[in-house]
Scaffold this motif. Sequence first.
Motif, PDB file in Angstrom:
ATOM      1  N   ALA A 177     106.898  36.347  23.565  1.00 57.86           N
ATOM      2  CA  ALA A 177     108.342  36.204  23.714  1.00 57.86           C
ATOM      3  C   ALA A 177     108.797  34.938  23.008  1.00 57.86           C
ATOM      4  CB  ALA A 177     108.712  36.142  25.191  1.00 57.86           C
ATOM      5  N   SER A 178     110.109  34.847  22.805  1.00 61.16           N
ATOM      6  CA  SER A 178     110.673  33.641  22.195  1.00 61.16           C
ATOM      7  C   SER A 178     110.561  32.485  23.172  1.00 61.16           C
ATOM      8  CB  SER A 178     112.145  33.882  21.842  1.00 61.16           C
ATOM      9  OG  SER A 178     112.741  32.722  21.349  1.00 61.16           O
ATOM     10  N   GLY A 179     110.414  31.267  22.657  1.00 66.16           N
ATOM     11  CA  GLY A 179     110.271  30.091  23.495  1.00 66.16           C
ATOM     12  C   GLY A 179     111.439  29.898  24.441  1.00 66.16           C
ATOM     13  N   GLY A 180     111.150  29.452  25.674  1.00 66.56           N
ATOM     14  CA  GLY A 180     112.194  29.135  26.629  1.00 66.56           C
ATOM     15  C   GLY A 180     112.693  30.313  27.427  1.00 66.56           C
ATOM     16  N   GLU A 181     112.007  31.463  27.315  1.00 67.41           N
ATOM     17  CA  GLU A 181     112.518  32.654  27.990  1.00 67.41           C
ATOM     18  C   GLU A 181     112.503  32.514  29.501  1.00 67.41           C
ATOM     19  OE1 GLU A 181     108.171  33.024  27.326  1.00 67.41           O
ATOM     20  OE2 GLU A 181     109.877  32.678  26.006  1.00 67.41           O
ATOM     21  N   SER A 182     111.570  31.723  30.047  1.00 70.32           N
ATOM     22  CA  SER A 182     111.463  31.640  31.504  1.00 70.32           C
ATOM     23  C   SER A 182     112.667  30.975  32.134  1.00 70.32           C
ATOM     24  CB  SER A 182     110.186  30.869  31.892  1.00 70.32           C
ATOM     25  OG  SER A 182     110.232  29.547  31.386  1.00 70.32           O
ATOM     26  N   ALA A 183     113.398  30.160  31.363  1.00 70.19           N
ATOM     27  CA  ALA A 183     114.560  29.454  31.907  1.00 70.19           C
ATOM     28  C   ALA A 183     115.867  30.117  31.524  1.00 70.19           C
ATOM     29  CB  ALA A 183     114.560  27.994  31.417  1.00 70.19           C
ATOM     30  N   SER A 184     115.823  31.188  30.767  1.00 70.80           N
ATOM     31  CA  SER A 184     117.028  31.801  30.226  1.00 70.80           C
ATOM     32  C   SER A 184     117.500  32.950  31.108  1.00 70.80           C
ATOM     33  CB  SER A 184     116.763  32.339  28.819  1.00 70.80           C
ATOM     34  OG  SER A 184     116.215  31.354  27.977  1.00 70.80           O
ATOM     35  N   PHE A 185     118.829  33.073  31.248  1.00 70.68           N
ATOM     36  CA  PHE A 185     119.335  34.282  31.886  1.00 70.68           C
ATOM     37  C   PHE A 185     119.780  35.297  30.839  1.00 70.68           C
ATOM     38  CE2 PHE A 185     123.072  31.394  31.979  1.00 70.68           C
ATOM     39  CZ  PHE A 185     124.004  32.161  31.282  1.00 70.68           C
ATOM     40  N   LEU A 186     119.882  34.867  29.584  1.00 64.94           N
ATOM     41  CA  LEU A 186     120.152  35.810  28.503  1.00 64.94           C
ATOM     42  C   LEU A 186     119.393  35.344  27.265  1.00 64.94           C
ATOM     43  CD1 LEU A 186     121.759  38.332  27.698  1.00 64.94           C
ATOM     44  CD2 LEU A 186     123.579  36.838  26.885  1.00 64.94           C
ATOM     45  N   LEU A 187     118.619  36.250  26.674  1.00 64.05           N
ATOM     46  CA  LEU A 187     117.775  35.925  25.536  1.00 64.05           C
ATOM     47  C   LEU A 187     117.853  37.056  24.522  1.00 64.05           C
ATOM     48  CD1 LEU A 187     115.388  34.283  24.179  1.00 64.05           C
ATOM     49  CD2 LEU A 187     113.858  35.725  25.548  1.00 64.05           C
ATOM     50  N   GLY A 188     118.115  36.722  23.269  1.00 58.73           N
ATOM     51  CA  GLY A 188     118.192  37.731  22.227  1.00 58.73           C
ATOM     52  C   GLY A 188     117.459  37.306  20.976  1.00 58.73           C
ATOM     53  N   VAL A 189     116.758  38.239  20.351  1.00 57.74           N
ATOM     54  CA  VAL A 189     116.021  37.979  19.114  1.00 57.74           C
ATOM     55  C   VAL A 189     116.240  39.154  18.171  1.00 57.74           C
ATOM     56  CG1 VAL A 189     113.747  37.630  18.074  1.00 57.74           C
ATOM     57  CG2 VAL A 189     114.267  36.612  20.302  1.00 57.74           C
ATOM     58  N   ALA A 190     116.518  38.867  16.907  1.00 59.54           N
ATOM     59  CA  ALA A 190     116.730  39.934  15.929  1.00 59.54           C
ATOM     60  C   ALA A 190     116.091  39.564  14.601  1.00 59.54           C
ATOM     61  CB  ALA A 190     118.227  40.186  15.731  1.00 59.54           C
ATOM     62  N   ASN A 191     115.312  40.496  14.049  1.00 56.46           N
ATOM     63  CA  ASN A 191     114.784  40.375  12.699  1.00 56.46           C
ATOM     64  C   ASN A 191     115.746  41.128  11.789  1.00 56.46           C
ATOM     65  OD1 ASN A 191     113.414  40.287  10.299  1.00 56.46           O
ATOM     66  ND2 ASN A 191     111.504  41.159  11.085  1.00 56.46           N
ATOM     67  N   LEU A 192     116.706  40.420  11.223  1.00 55.68           N
ATOM     68  CA  LEU A 192     117.798  41.086  10.509  1.00 55.68           C
ATOM     69  C   LEU A 192     117.336  41.791   9.243  1.00 55.68           C
ATOM     70  CD1 LEU A 192     120.705  38.513  10.939  1.00 55.68           C
ATOM     71  CD2 LEU A 192     120.085  40.450  12.361  1.00 55.68           C
ATOM     72  N   ILE A 197     122.355  47.119   8.642  1.00 54.63           N
ATOM     73  CA  ILE A 197     123.680  46.522   8.851  1.00 54.63           C
ATOM     74  C   ILE A 197     124.600  46.974   7.731  1.00 54.63           C
ATOM     75  CG2 ILE A 197     124.998  44.374   9.037  1.00 54.63           C
ATOM     76  CD1 ILE A 197     122.460  43.037  10.053  1.00 54.63           C
ATOM     77  N   ARG A 198     125.719  47.558   8.110  1.00 56.88           N
ATOM     78  CA  ARG A 198     126.661  48.067   7.124  1.00 56.88           C
ATOM     79  C   ARG A 198     128.035  47.444   7.344  1.00 56.88           C
ATOM     80  NH1 ARG A 198     125.126  54.532   7.808  1.00 56.88           N
ATOM     81  NH2 ARG A 198     122.853  54.266   7.638  1.00 56.88           N
ATOM     82  N   GLY A 199     128.926  47.700   6.391  1.00 56.98           N
ATOM     83  CA  GLY A 199     130.291  47.226   6.545  1.00 56.98           C
ATOM     84  C   GLY A 199     130.527  45.894   5.878  1.00 56.98           C
ATOM     85  N   ASP A 200     131.663  45.272   6.246  1.00 58.72           N
ATOM     86  CA  ASP A 200     132.098  44.044   5.586  1.00 58.72           C
ATOM     87  C   ASP A 200     131.159  42.869   5.821  1.00 58.72           C
ATOM     88  OD1 ASP A 200     134.281  45.474   4.729  1.00 58.72           O
ATOM     89  OD2 ASP A 200     135.588  44.792   6.368  1.00 58.72           O
ATOM     90  N   ASP A 201     130.423  42.884   6.940  1.00 58.17           N
ATOM     91  CA  ASP A 201     129.556  41.749   7.272  1.00 58.17           C
ATOM     92  C   ASP A 201     128.151  41.878   6.686  1.00 58.17           C
ATOM     93  OD1 ASP A 201     131.598  40.618   8.763  1.00 58.17           O
ATOM     94  OD2 ASP A 201     131.007  41.684  10.587  1.00 58.17           O
ATOM     95  N   ALA A 202     127.858  42.972   6.012  1.00 62.62           N
ATOM     96  CA  ALA A 202     126.504  43.208   5.515  1.00 62.62           C
ATOM     97  C   ALA A 202     126.056  42.111   4.553  1.00 62.62           C
ATOM     98  CB  ALA A 202     126.420  44.575   4.846  1.00 62.62           C
ATOM     99  N   HIS A 203     126.958  41.680   3.665  1.00 57.90           N
ATOM    100  CA  HIS A 203     126.588  40.659   2.673  1.00 57.90           C
ATOM    101  C   HIS A 203     126.232  39.344   3.362  1.00 57.90           C
ATOM    102  CE1 HIS A 203     126.532  38.308  -0.991  1.00 57.90           C
ATOM    103  NE2 HIS A 203     127.405  37.462  -0.453  1.00 57.90           N
ATOM    104  N   ILE A 204     127.002  38.969   4.382  1.00 56.85           N
ATOM    105  CA  ILE A 204     126.723  37.717   5.097  1.00 56.85           C
ATOM    106  C   ILE A 204     125.362  37.783   5.776  1.00 56.85           C
ATOM    107  CG2 ILE A 204     127.462  36.219   6.981  1.00 56.85           C
ATOM    108  CD1 ILE A 204     130.332  37.002   6.345  1.00 56.85           C
ATOM    109  N   PHE A 205     125.112  38.889   6.482  1.00 50.75           N
ATOM    110  CA  PHE A 205     123.859  39.004   7.217  1.00 50.75           C
ATOM    111  C   PHE A 205     122.656  39.152   6.293  1.00 50.75           C
ATOM    112  CE2 PHE A 205     126.702  40.230  10.763  1.00 50.75           C
ATOM    113  CZ  PHE A 205     126.232  39.330  11.702  1.00 50.75           C
ATOM    114  N   SER A 206     122.880  39.530   5.046  1.00 50.68           N
ATOM    115  CA  SER A 206     121.766  39.622   4.108  1.00 50.68           C
ATOM    116  C   SER A 206     121.190  38.247   3.792  1.00 50.68           C
ATOM    117  CB  SER A 206     122.225  40.306   2.813  1.00 50.68           C
ATOM    118  OG  SER A 206     123.120  39.478   2.085  1.00 50.68           O
TER     119      SER A 206
END
Length: 298
Positions: A177-192, A197-206
Motif C-alpha cells: 500500500a501507499s505510505g501512511g495508509e494506517s493513519a488515513s481515512f481516505l487514500l487514493g493512488v492512480a497510475n495515470l 483519459i479522454r476529453g479536454d483534460d487528457a493533454h494535461i494528464f498526459s
Amino acid sequence: MKTKPLPALLSLLIAGILPAAATPLNPDQVPGKASWYLHADLDNLRDTSVGTLLMESVEEKHGKQLRAVKRMFSINPFTDLHGLTLWGPGEKDQAALVVKGSFDREHLTDLISAAKDHETSDHHGQTVHAWADEKKEDKMQYGAFHGDDLIVFSEQRRLVLQTLDVLDGRSDALESASGGESASFLLGVANLEDIDIRGDDAHIFSKVRSLQARFHEEEERLHCEIKMTTTSNEEAKRFAKVLEGIVALGELTNENIANLDLASNIAVKDDTTVHASMSIPSEHLLEAMKEAGALGEL
C-alpha cells in the motif's frame, strides 16, 4: 418489490461514523493489475472531527432513511460499515467495490435473490450473484460474498472474479500500500499512464505518470498530502507553480479562506515528483463548511 441490494445503502456510506478499530487499506484485497484504487477507512473517519460533524448532519437530514435501511438490510450504517475499497483496471466506467462490514449474510442473500432477473454462477466454489440494474436499461450488477465480512460489487462480472481470485490467493495482489495508509481515512493512488483519459483534460494528464493523495486528521488539524510524479523536471516545476497559484488565489479572493490558518508546503523532489502538503484546523474547516452550507447538500 423493487430491491437494489447494498448499492442503495452505499450511497449513505458516509453515515457510518461512530468510534471503532480502524480499517486501513489491505493491499491483499486489490488486484496487482489495478491502475487505480481509492480506499475509505470509515472507522478512522468516525474518530475525526469532520467525521463526527458529518454523522450529525446525515442523521439530522436522513435519519428516517437510515432507520429504514437498518430495518431492510439488517445493517446499521453508523456502526456496521468499516471500509470501502474501489479499484479499476483503467478502462472508462469500469470499477469494482470491496465493502468490509458486519453483515447478516443470510438476510442479504435473500434480498439479492429477490432482485429482478437474479441468477447465480459458481467461481471456484464462490457464488456470484447477478441481477438487473433497474436504473440502467440492459445493465446487470454483479456481487459476491467473501466470508461473512466482505462483499464485492461491480457492473463487470470479470472484475468481481478478479477480486475473488486475489482474495483467495489465486492471483497477485498489490505489492504494498501507499505510505501512511494506517493513519488515513481516505487514500487514493492512480497510475495515470495506464488509465484511459479522454476529453479536454487528457493533454494535461498526459504529463503526469502517477498521483497519490491521502487525508488524515492529526493534532486537531485536517491534513491533505499529495504526491504527483510527472514526465520531466520542467513539468514538475510547472505543476508546483499551478498548485501554489491555486492556494494563493484562493486566499486572495476569499477572505474566509485567508482566515482559516491554512498551511501549505509545495516542493519538487526527486527531480520529477511534486510533493504538496496542506493542513487546516479541523474546527476552522467545520465552521467554514457550516457557513458555506456545504453540509446541507448531504
